[in-house]
Design a protein around this motif. Structure first.
Motif, PDB file in Angstrom:
ATOM      1  N   ARG A 135     -22.199 -67.791  15.639  1.00 51.35           N
ATOM      2  CA  ARG A 135     -22.143 -68.553  14.404  1.00 51.35           C
ATOM      3  C   ARG A 135     -21.034 -69.593  14.460  1.00 51.35           C
ATOM      4  O   ARG A 135     -21.085 -70.601  13.786  1.00 51.35           O
ATOM      5  CB  ARG A 135     -21.910 -67.591  13.232  1.00 51.35           C
ATOM      6  CG  ARG A 135     -22.164 -68.223  11.890  1.00 51.35           C
ATOM      7  CD  ARG A 135     -22.144 -67.187  10.836  1.00 51.35           C
ATOM      8  NE  ARG A 135     -20.877 -66.453  10.800  1.00 51.35           N
ATOM      9  CZ  ARG A 135     -20.448 -65.792   9.732  1.00 51.35           C
ATOM     10  NH1 ARG A 135     -21.180 -65.752   8.663  1.00 51.35           N
ATOM     11  NH2 ARG A 135     -19.305 -65.141   9.758  1.00 51.35           N
ATOM     12  N   THR A 275     -29.420 -69.749  15.289  1.00 48.69           N
ATOM     13  CA  THR A 275     -29.953 -69.519  13.945  1.00 48.69           C
ATOM     14  C   THR A 275     -30.011 -68.029  13.626  1.00 48.69           C
ATOM     15  O   THR A 275     -29.784 -67.623  12.486  1.00 48.69           O
ATOM     16  CB  THR A 275     -31.357 -70.146  13.815  1.00 48.69           C
ATOM     17  OG1 THR A 275     -31.291 -71.468  14.334  1.00 48.69           O
ATOM     18  CG2 THR A 275     -31.804 -70.208  12.379  1.00 48.69           C
ATOM     19  N   PHE A 278     -27.083 -66.565  11.819  1.00 49.23           N
ATOM     20  CA  PHE A 278     -27.050 -66.788  10.369  1.00 49.23           C
ATOM     21  C   PHE A 278     -28.051 -65.862   9.676  1.00 49.23           C
ATOM     22  O   PHE A 278     -27.770 -65.286   8.639  1.00 49.23           O
ATOM     23  CB  PHE A 278     -27.379 -68.242  10.044  1.00 49.23           C
ATOM     24  CG  PHE A 278     -26.290 -69.193  10.446  1.00 49.23           C
ATOM     25  CD1 PHE A 278     -25.270 -69.526   9.566  1.00 49.23           C
ATOM     26  CD2 PHE A 278     -26.277 -69.750  11.704  1.00 49.23           C
ATOM     27  CE1 PHE A 278     -24.261 -70.388   9.935  1.00 49.23           C
ATOM     28  CE2 PHE A 278     -25.273 -70.615  12.082  1.00 49.23           C
ATOM     29  CZ  PHE A 278     -24.253 -70.941  11.208  1.00 49.23           C
ATOM     30  N   ILE A 279     -29.240 -65.748  10.301  1.00 51.47           N
ATOM     31  CA  ILE A 279     -30.272 -64.886   9.697  1.00 51.47           C
ATOM     32  C   ILE A 279     -29.772 -63.446   9.625  1.00 51.47           C
ATOM     33  O   ILE A 279     -29.990 -62.745   8.634  1.00 51.47           O
ATOM     34  CB  ILE A 279     -31.593 -65.003  10.488  1.00 51.47           C
ATOM     35  CG1 ILE A 279     -32.165 -66.412  10.299  1.00 51.47           C
ATOM     36  CG2 ILE A 279     -32.597 -63.943  10.038  1.00 51.47           C
ATOM     37  CD1 ILE A 279     -33.466 -66.668  11.016  1.00 51.47           C
ATOM     38  N   GLN A 324     -32.781 -67.889   1.228  1.00 49.64           N
ATOM     39  CA  GLN A 324     -31.807 -68.335   2.236  1.00 49.64           C
ATOM     40  C   GLN A 324     -32.469 -68.568   3.585  1.00 49.64           C
ATOM     41  O   GLN A 324     -32.061 -69.438   4.345  1.00 49.64           O
ATOM     42  CB  GLN A 324     -30.717 -67.289   2.399  1.00 49.64           C
ATOM     43  CG  GLN A 324     -30.022 -66.966   1.099  1.00 49.64           C
ATOM     44  CD  GLN A 324     -28.836 -66.086   1.351  1.00 49.64           C
ATOM     45  OE1 GLN A 324     -27.948 -66.457   2.104  1.00 49.64           O
ATOM     46  NE2 GLN A 324     -28.819 -64.927   0.752  1.00 49.64           N
ATOM     47  N   GLN A 328     -32.507 -71.737   6.453  1.00 53.00           N
ATOM     48  CA  GLN A 328     -32.272 -71.582   7.889  1.00 53.00           C
ATOM     49  C   GLN A 328     -33.418 -72.163   8.704  1.00 53.00           C
ATOM     50  O   GLN A 328     -33.202 -72.797   9.728  1.00 53.00           O
ATOM     51  CB  GLN A 328     -32.066 -70.107   8.252  1.00 53.00           C
ATOM     52  CG  GLN A 328     -30.761 -69.540   7.738  1.00 53.00           C
ATOM     53  CD  GLN A 328     -29.564 -70.363   8.171  1.00 53.00           C
ATOM     54  OE1 GLN A 328     -29.527 -70.908   9.261  1.00 53.00           O
ATOM     55  NE2 GLN A 328     -28.587 -70.489   7.294  1.00 53.00           N
ATOM     56  N   ASN A 331     -33.033 -75.830   8.651  1.00 55.23           N
ATOM     57  CA  ASN A 331     -31.940 -76.216   9.544  1.00 55.23           C
ATOM     58  C   ASN A 331     -32.391 -76.201  10.988  1.00 55.23           C
ATOM     59  O   ASN A 331     -32.077 -77.113  11.755  1.00 55.23           O
ATOM     60  CB  ASN A 331     -30.761 -75.242   9.405  1.00 55.23           C
ATOM     61  CG  ASN A 331     -29.908 -75.597   8.221  1.00 55.23           C
ATOM     62  OD1 ASN A 331     -30.004 -76.710   7.709  1.00 55.23           O
ATOM     63  ND2 ASN A 331     -29.101 -74.669   7.772  1.00 55.23           N
TER      64      ASN A 331
END
Lengths: 396, 343
Positions: A135, A275, A278-279, A324, A328, A331
């Motif tokens: 991250r 990613t 973040f997930i 959320q 992601q 993104n």
């Protein structure tokens, strides 16, 4: 007996400008006209300036010959193809890496997110390390790392790492047999489709039956057998309508087969791993948002842990997770444009990059590229919102 | 009420912007450069011999010297240049939008760039041709043997287009791997992603020195294209176009007339012939005709050098690249460097 009136007395018809509804409408209309005029002026001025400086405008260039090749194309493309086709090739490549990235990031993210909450100390710490490392390192660095550092350590085509003499892994990427389907192969696709439809039906029936009788149907397992088994049976019944084009080493490189370029592998890896970190956090926060009592209640019914997670905790956590996750996914798609750093031919690299440079028509090309990203983002957002509405808590 | 007010403000700002855009198109670049006291010059983002910052962070190279020569002619000071490193993709937009006053970035002069992109090429400061670099251990000696090779190339360049044409003309297949920046292209080649690196041969010579093992590669003999490289200005400002064009011509003329940075003072005080007198501003008003001072060419040669001097120190004999003058020699010495006379 007199009671004070509870209804608001109707107003008499005053002058129009006193009417709030009319006033609101009028300001909106005036602002809209002003906005249109300003945008019109800007476009007009831009066109005049472009013309005065002798810069070509318009979309005619889309029909002209591109003249440059692209290393990975999902549709037929040669250097004789048009710039319009370049656009499609780039778009498909962007969609490919985004789709692959979304699937992989979701799977890794869920696994790591759940692992972070595991009672197993080592597993939880490893997951925490994963999240903190990936991250906090900029994505571009990760892409360059996966590409250049890993690429450099891979063997040359002649010294490939091979598996069964059919799969080869080297500095040029992953070379594997390419399926070459005959017309009868359609039957196999049909069988696959039928198996999927049957499985969906089975799952729906299983749920109804469980709701009515309380008996669970192993619909997942049956579905798996159907989806894998049916196409295979049909494949043999149809007389094996599939041959393989095998890669063979010749000259500089392998010929035949299918080549997954290392640019795609590196970009996919970097996007998914980045990613996913973040997930994982989103999944963790989602799970933690479900009150502990839910798990305790499930345990007191002596439900196994996996079932508790799947049937009780995750469905409730999803309400926190989905919005959320949408961000992601968006993104990830936008980040895929970093492809240009390692030569993966995505939309930004081949269209907003090479095509722009060869034709010089920056305004048209940037506008088209921005429109594409906008449309993709809005579509994803729409799909996720529909899904969100379906999983949202419903009062019964 | 606050909303309406800010909406109106935005409206006013938008309209002003729209009008400024029209106005800006007609401004003269010379006046801008003089009032700013600085020339903004777009250069390559790192190519030894052409434009590359040295160990002290000072830009060096033949393209950089061209910028300095223009600054010397216009501002009397070769140091008053702000260099903008631009990638191949960024370069034309930077000129079109006025972000730089001129582009001096090993850019090939082609019809479409000159005619349809709002640009003007002011001349040629280096005549180049596209070549191929390959690892020696592959045992290839000619570009004709490259069938099936994978080729690293810089995207958005004429190189990329010539490559496609060449392989097609010779009925050969190849796989192109296109990178955005030259150093990434070189890194791709260095890590073995491609068999071949293609670029202008001068660039190959420069890139070779940056590889991990320069001796393991060689440059194939074929030159598959003409690549006249030169400075570019925005179309529609004839005065500025003339200044950049004649800066280049002044450097070439100075070499032809034997005027160097060493002897230029002496040559100005005692011109050996009328040609030198006109070039160095002792006779006529050639500088004033362009809106400059008459000692414009003196300033260029004194502070930057003539073409031959610049060539030698950036890409030629006195540089690590050691590229032969070849066709870049003067016209009377077997090359094609030929400048119109100052008269």
């Amino acid at each position: 007996m007199l009671r004070p009136s509870t209804s608001i007395p109707r107003r008499g018809h005053g002058p129009l400008w006193r009417n709030p509804a009319v006033r609101a409408l009028a300001t909106q209309v005036i602002l809209l006209i002003a906005l249109v005029v300003v945008i019109g002026l800007l476009i007009h001025n831009t066109l005049i300036n472009l013309d005065a400086r002798g810069i070509n405008t318009g979309f005619d260039f889309l029909d002209r010959r591109a003249g440059f090749p692209i290393s990975q194309t999902l549709i037929q493309y040669t250097s004789d193809s048009t710039y319009g086709r370049t656009f499609v090739v780039g778009l498909l490549n962007t969609l490919l890496v985004s789709a692959l990235g979304i699937v992989a990031a979701t799977i890794i993210g869920f696994l790591v997110g759940i692992a972070r909450l595991s009672p197993n100390w080592l597993l939880a710490r490893l997951a925490a390390c994963y999240v903190e490392i990936f991250r906090n390192i900029p994505l571009l660095l990760q892409i360059l790392f996966w590409y250049f550092a890993v690429l450099r350590s891979l063997p040359s085509p002649r010294q490939s790492i091979s598996l069964f003499d059919a799969f080869f892994f080297n500095v040029r990427g992953l070379i594997m047999p390419a399926p070459d389907t005959q017309p009868a192969f359609v039957a196999v696709w049909g069988a696959l489709l039928a198996a999927i439809v049957a499985t969906v039906g089975l799952v729906v029936y299983g749920r109804r039956r469980q709701a009515a009788t309380g008996k669970a149907l192993p619909s997942g397992r049956i579905g798996m057998v159907l989806i894998i088994g049916l196409p295979i049976v049909v494949y043999f019944l149809a007389g094996r309508p599939l041959s393989w084009s095998m890669p063979e080493l010749g000259g500089f490189n392998f010929r035949g087969g299918m080549n997954v370029v290392p640019e795609l592998l590196a970009l996919w890896l970097a996007l998914s791993i980045y990613t996913a970190s973040f997930i994982a956090e989103i999944v963790r926060s989602g799970i933690q948002s479900v009150p502990g009592g839910q798990t305790e209640a499930a345990r007191s019914l002596s439900l196994p842990g996996g079932l508790t997670l799947r049937k009780i905790v995750l469905p409730q956590a999803m309400r926190v997770i989905i919005p959320q996750m949408t961000s992601q996914y968006l993104n990830l798609i936008k980040n895929s444009s970093l492809a240009t750093a390692i030569g993966y031919p995505d939309l930004v690299a081949v269209f907003a990059g090479t095509t722009l440079n060869q034709t010089g028509q920056s305004i048209e090309i940037i506008a088209m590229t921005m429109a594409v990203y906008l449309v993709i983002s809005l579509l994803i957002s729409l799909l996720m919102n529909i899904y969100n509405a379906r999983v949202a808590i419903r009062e019964r | 009420m606050g909303t309406y007010k800010s909406a109106l403000m935005a409206l006013a700002a938008g309209t002003t912007l729209a009008f400024t855009l029209t106005h800006a198109a007609q401004a003269a670049t010379l006046d801008d450069v003089k009032s700013r006291g600085q020339l903004r010059c777009g250069v390559s983002d790192g190519l030894p011999g052409f434009s590359n910052p040295d160990a002290n962070g000072k830009w060096q190279g033949i393209d950089v010297e061209t910028c300095r020569a223009v600054a010397a002619a216009v501002l009397d000071d070769p140091g008053k240049v702000a260099f903008s490193p631009l990638t191949a993709k960024e370069r034309f937009t930077a000129v079109q939008s006025g972000e730089v006053d001129m582009l001096s970035r090993n850019t090939t002069w082609t019809a479409s760039r000159d005619n349809s992109m709002g640009l003007n090429f002011t001349g040629v400061n280096f005549y180049d041709g596209q070549g191929f670099m390959i690892r020696k251990d592959l045992g290839i000696n000619s570009a004709k043997e490259l069938d099936g090779a994978s080729v690293c190339v810089n995207s958005g360049t004429t190189t990329e287009l010539n490559l496609a044409d060449y392989f097609r003309a010779n009925n050969m297949q190849y796989q192109a791997v296109s990178f955005d920046e030259m150093n990434q292209t070189a890194a791709g080649f260095d890590s073995g992603r491609c068999d071949v690196l293609t670029s202008d041969s001068s660039q190959l010579a420069a890139l070779r020195l940056q590889l991990s093992d320069p001796d393991s590669v060689k440059i194939l003999p074929e030159r598959i294209s003409k690549e006249p490289l030169g400075p570019v200005v925005r179309q529609g400002d004839d005065q500025w176009f003339d200044i950049v064009k004649w800066t280049l011509f002044a450097m070439v003329n100075a070499e032809e007339l034997g005027v160097t940075s060493q002897n230029v003072d002496q040559m100005r005080d005692n011109p050996p012939n009328p040609n030198v007198a006109r070039l160095l501003g002792k006779d006529g008003n050639f500088g004033q005709q362009m809106g400059l001072t008459n000692d414009w060419a003196y300033n260029i040669v004194k502070k930057v050098g003539n073409y031959g001097e610049v060539y030698a120190k950036t890409v030629g004999a006195q540089s690590p690249l050691k590229i032969d003058r070849g066709i870049n020699a003067l016209w009377n010495q077997g090359g094609v460097m030929y400048a119109p006379p100052v008269r």
